[in-house]
Design a protein around this motif. Structure first.
Motif, PDB file in Angstrom:
ATOM      1  N   GLY A 209      14.008  37.780  40.345  1.00  0.00           N
ATOM      2  CA  GLY A 209      14.169  38.193  41.645  1.00  0.00           C
ATOM      3  C   GLY A 209      15.197  39.446  41.915  1.00  0.00           C
ATOM      4  N   VAL A 210      16.288  39.282  40.882  1.00  0.00           N
ATOM      5  CA  VAL A 210      17.129  40.675  41.363  1.00  0.00           C
ATOM      6  C   VAL A 210      16.761  41.900  40.889  1.00  0.00           C
ATOM      7  N   MET A 211      15.719  42.162  39.817  1.00  0.00           N
ATOM      8  CA  MET A 211      15.260  43.098  39.419  1.00  0.00           C
ATOM      9  C   MET A 211      14.017  43.584  40.499  1.00  0.00           C
ATOM     10  N   LEU A 212      13.392  42.641  41.336  1.00  0.00           N
ATOM     11  CA  LEU A 212      12.241  43.121  42.307  1.00  0.00           C
ATOM     12  C   LEU A 212      13.319  43.598  43.504  1.00  0.00           C
ATOM     13  N   VAL A 213      14.253  43.006  43.708  1.00  0.00           N
ATOM     14  CA  VAL A 213      15.117  43.718  44.928  1.00  0.00           C
ATOM     15  C   VAL A 213      15.464  44.826  44.555  1.00  0.00           C
ATOM     16  N   ILE A 214      16.261  45.205  43.525  1.00  0.00           N
ATOM     17  CA  ILE A 214      16.651  46.477  43.080  1.00  0.00           C
ATOM     18  C   ILE A 214      15.482  47.710  43.084  1.00  0.00           C
ATOM     19  N   GLU A 215      14.392  47.251  42.671  1.00  0.00           N
ATOM     20  CA  GLU A 215      13.296  48.037  42.447  1.00  0.00           C
ATOM     21  C   GLU A 215      12.727  48.231  44.091  1.00  0.00           C
ATOM     22  N   ARG A 216      13.009  47.464  44.853  1.00  0.00           N
ATOM     23  CA  ARG A 216      12.312  47.779  46.209  1.00  0.00           C
ATOM     24  C   ARG A 216      13.634  48.894  46.932  1.00  0.00           C
ATOM     25  N   ARG A 217      14.827  48.453  46.632  1.00  0.00           N
ATOM     26  CA  ARG A 217      15.790  49.260  47.474  1.00  0.00           C
ATOM     27  C   ARG A 217      15.947  50.487  46.638  1.00  0.00           C
ATOM     28  N   ALA A 218      15.444  50.841  45.468  1.00  0.00           N
ATOM     29  CA  ALA A 218      15.474  52.133  44.786  1.00  0.00           C
ATOM     30  C   ALA A 218      14.405  52.746  45.034  1.00  0.00           C
ATOM     31  N   GLY A 219      13.274  52.160  45.541  1.00  0.00           N
ATOM     32  CA  GLY A 219      11.888  52.944  45.767  1.00  0.00           C
ATOM     33  C   GLY A 219      10.930  52.960  44.830  1.00  0.00           C
ATOM     34  N   LEU A 220      11.341  52.459  43.769  1.00  0.00           N
ATOM     35  CA  LEU A 220      10.565  52.196  42.737  1.00  0.00           C
ATOM     36  C   LEU A 220       9.148  51.507  42.961  1.00  0.00           C
ATOM     37  N   LEU A 293      11.797  37.055  49.563  1.00  0.00           N
ATOM     38  CA  LEU A 293      12.428  36.774  50.547  1.00  0.00           C
ATOM     39  C   LEU A 293      13.947  36.912  50.654  1.00  0.00           C
ATOM     40  N   THR A 294      14.371  37.799  49.991  1.00  0.00           N
ATOM     41  CA  THR A 294      15.866  38.442  50.113  1.00  0.00           C
ATOM     42  C   THR A 294      15.942  39.727  49.976  1.00  0.00           C
ATOM     43  N   ASP A 295      16.969  40.492  50.411  1.00  0.00           N
ATOM     44  CA  ASP A 295      17.159  41.783  50.799  1.00  0.00           C
ATOM     45  C   ASP A 295      18.163  42.503  49.891  1.00  0.00           C
ATOM     46  N   ASN A 296      19.102  41.856  49.364  1.00  0.00           N
ATOM     47  CA  ASN A 296      20.072  42.482  48.348  1.00  0.00           C
ATOM     48  C   ASN A 296      20.242  41.784  47.277  1.00  0.00           C
ATOM     49  N   PRO A 297      20.625  42.384  46.166  1.00  0.00           N
ATOM     50  CA  PRO A 297      20.816  41.702  44.959  1.00  0.00           C
ATOM     51  C   PRO A 297      21.775  40.628  44.789  1.00  0.00           C
TER      52      PRO A 297
END
Length: 382
Positions: A209-220, A293-297
């Motif tokens: 979950g955390v890596m998916l959120v980080i990748e989404r926030r970083a634009g990856l 379902l979450t927006d930040n790490p």
């Protein structure tokens, strides 16, 4: 499609394995918790032979030359106890102590009443009651021998006692189990599979979950969206990488626990590994859903840690599920950790064949399909 999934999964897995946080929670922390919980949990030590009993007799080792005391020792050894004869009853020699009165031999031969005093160190428990029953059984067997010899009109001596012991009993008791013994595990037998189940689920939820959120926030993820890759392939690659990480964690923990903690995995170790693989797949797919379902790490980690710990507690990872109330035992059937621990219990504690865990495996695989479908439906690139 398969080539694209494998390419993304291989890159994701190599990135995870290079992370120090992942290395700590995958390799170090589970073993540490197994060691701590296994040593604190009752039942980690198992008897390897007859329990020791110290017999305090007035003449010490010379009492073995007295026929009645010698017969008592033989019955105690058949109880079974490992009997050590001492003289001074005031000495704290041994956990289990049986004190023989000074005139025990004479009074027993004369048929006069007498009493033996049995003590056991420690708080009363099932073990102390079992020791008491074993000592009483040995004393009653001696009384029976003395009564038979007296009824025949013979003298009570070493010869008559030896002859009676050599004769077959007129009544034999045929003992057989009414069903399969179901042992509630303790010590490392409970801690190792329980902690491994918890940490597999925890690592799957947090890493995915955390890596998916980080990748989404970083634009990856938006960059990946420009490539000829579908969202299903993106999620499948993330799940496959976490699943492979769970397999690595399982093989490492099972090997180390077998060497360090002498865990008895039973005769179905391949099926046990398959169960852990099913748990890893279920946790990996659920982690993707958490990431969607979450927006930040921080939010993702908090939800994943809380969910994994609650699932571990309610699923029987921290203590045997048999000791909790029935409604909590039923609640475990709604959790992947509960399904895993139920299958492990059937294989490791109940001695059931591998197919006994197929129901638990089916639930884990079905949950993975449901979580994956929900993950695809809720997936977003930004």
């Amino acid at each position: 499609m398969l080539g694209r999934i494998l390419y993304l999964a291989r890159y994701d897995l190599s990135f995870l394995l290079r992370s120090r946080e992942t290395q700590m929670w995958v390799f170090f922390m589970p073993i540490l918790f197994m060691f701590l919980i296994g040593n604190m949990m009752p039942g980690r030590q198992r008897a390897t032979g007859p329990a020791q009993l110290t017999l305090f007799a007035p003449a010490g080792a010379d009492s073995m030359q007295q026929p009645v005391t010698h017969a008592l020792v033989r019955h105690l050894e058949a109880a079974p106890f490992r009997v050590i004869v001492e003289v001074d009853s005031s000495a704290a020699a041994g956990r289990r102590k049986l004190v023989v009165p000074a005139d025990f031999e004479r009074r027993a031969i004369a048929g006069a009443p007498d009493s033996l005093r049995f003590t056991r160190d420690g708080d009363p428990d099932a073990g102390s009651r079992l020791d008491q029953v074993r000592v009483q059984r040995a004393v009653f067997a001696l009384l029976g021998d003395l009564a038979v010899i007296s009824a025949r009109g013979d003298s009570i001596n070493a010869r008559s006692l030896a002859e009676l012991r050599a004769k077959p009993r007129a009544i034999a008791l045929d003992v057989s189990p009414a069903g399969r013994l179901r042992v509630i595990p303790g010590g490392f037998q409970q801690a190792v599979p329980g902690i491994l189940t918890q940490f597999i689920f925890l690592v799957m939820l947090t890493s995915g979950g955390v890596m998916l959120v980080i990748e989404r926030r970083a634009g990856l993820l938006r960059r990946i969206a420009s490539a000829p890759v579908t969202r299903g392939e993106v999620l499948a690659s993330r799940i496959l990488a976490r699943f492979a990480l769970g397999l690595v964690q399982t093989v490492f923990a099972v090997g180390v626990a077998s060497l360090l903690f002498r865990v008895d995995w039973g005769g179905s170790l391949p099926m046990i590994l398959v169960l852990f693989a099913g748990l890893a797949l279920s946790g990996a797919t659920l982690s993707v859903l958490f990431g969607n379902l979450t927006d930040n790490p921080g939010q993702t980690v908090g939800l994943a840690v809380l969910g994994a710990n609650l699932a571990a507690a309610l699923g029987g990872c921290w203590w045997p599920i048999e000791i909790v109330p029935p409604f909590m035992q039923r609640l475990a059937w709604f959790l992947p950790t509960g399904w895993t621990m139920h299958g492990l219990r059937r294989l490791m504690s109940y001695g059931d064949p591998p197919e006994a865990a197929l129901g638990s495996l089916a639930l884990l695989l079905a949950s993975a399909v449901v979580f994956f479908a929900l993950g695809v439906r809720t997936f977003r690139y930004r």
